[in-house]
Design an enzyme around this catalytic site. Sequence first.
Site, PDB file in Angstrom:
ATOM      1  N   SER A  79       0.841  -1.207   0.000  1.00  0.00           N
ATOM      2  CA  SER A  79       0.000   0.000   0.000  1.00  0.00           C
ATOM      3  C   SER A  79       0.871   1.250   0.000  1.00  0.00           C
ATOM      4  CB  SER A  79      -0.934   0.005   1.217  1.00  0.00           C
ATOM      5  OG  SER A  79      -0.214  -0.252   2.405  1.00  0.00           O
ATOM      6  N   GLU A 128      -9.354  -9.649   2.765  1.00  0.00           N
ATOM      7  CA  GLU A 128      -9.613  -8.242   2.401  1.00  0.00           C
ATOM      8  C   GLU A 128     -10.925  -8.113   1.638  1.00  0.00           C
ATOM      9  OE1 GLU A 128      -6.315  -6.078   0.773  1.00  0.00           O
ATOM     10  OE2 GLU A 128      -7.567  -4.350   0.270  1.00  0.00           O
TER      11      GLU A 128
END
Length: 261
Positions: free
Chosen positions: A47, A180
Site C-alpha cells: 500500500s 480483504e
Amino acid sequence: MAKKVTAPAIRAMKGSGQQVVSLTAYDYTSGLLADQSGVEIVLVGDSLGTVIQGQTSTVPVTLSEVVYHVRAARRGVERALFVADMPFGSYGSSVSQAVDSAVQLVRNGAEAVKLEGTYTEEVKAIVRTGVPVMGHIGMTPQSIHAIGGHRVQGRGDAASRLIDQAKALEDAGVFSIVLELTTSETSERVTKAVGVPTIGIGAGPHCDGQIQVFHDLLGLYPVQFKHSKRYANGRTVFLRALRRYANDVREGKFPEKEQSF
Ligand code: KIV
C-alpha cells in the site's frame, strides 16, 4: 522491552479470544509509532504505492522499493512481528523467484512475508527456507486489473471458493491469513474453517484480528474508505500546524529567540 511477538505466537493466538491487532508502517517514524502503540503485527505493505508514492494502485511497486521501506521501518519496530509484503511481480514467475524475493526481504530485516493469492507451492518453499508466510485472499489489490475494481468478494458461491483457498494456504504452512473486502458472513465461515488466525481489512468483525493502513487510521490520506475508521483527523491537525508555521515565518514570528543561537 515487552515480550517480542513471533510468527508462532501469532499462530497460537487462534482461539485464545485475543485479537491480533495489526497496522502498516513504511518508515522509521511510522514504524516506531506503530510499535509503541502495542500492536502485534507491523506490516510494510505494498500500500506504500498509494499512500507514499501517490500511485493509483499497488501494481507499480517493486521489490527494491519494498526493501527500502523495510530497512527504514525496521529501525522503529522492536516488539511487533515485522512483516514485509511481496509486491506484484516478485513471486509469480516461479518458486525460486518467490524464495529469492522472500530471502531478500528477510535479509533486509523482515521477520515474515505476505503474498497475495493461493501460491501454495511458493508458500511451501518459502516456509521450508525458514521464513514465516502470511496469506492474503479476498480482494487482492495486485490483481486489480483482473478483478476489475475494488469489489467486495465472497458473495454467494464465491464463499466456498474462499474457504477452499484459505484451507489450501493453511495446508501450505501460512501462520495467518489476511481477508480483504469480504462479506462478514463469508469471513466468519472462513475463520471457523481454518486453524490459523484470519486478519481482516474490510472483512467485518468475525475475524481473529484486524489490519489497517497507517494513513487511513490517522486520517492522513485524502480519501476515506468504508472499511477504515479515522481515529484522528491527521490532515486537519497537520494542515493547521503547517499553515501556522507559514504565517509565522511571513509575519516574522518564527524563529524566535528560543530557536536562535
Ligand atoms: O499493502 C497493504 O497495506 C496490505 C494490507 C492492507 C493488508 O496488504
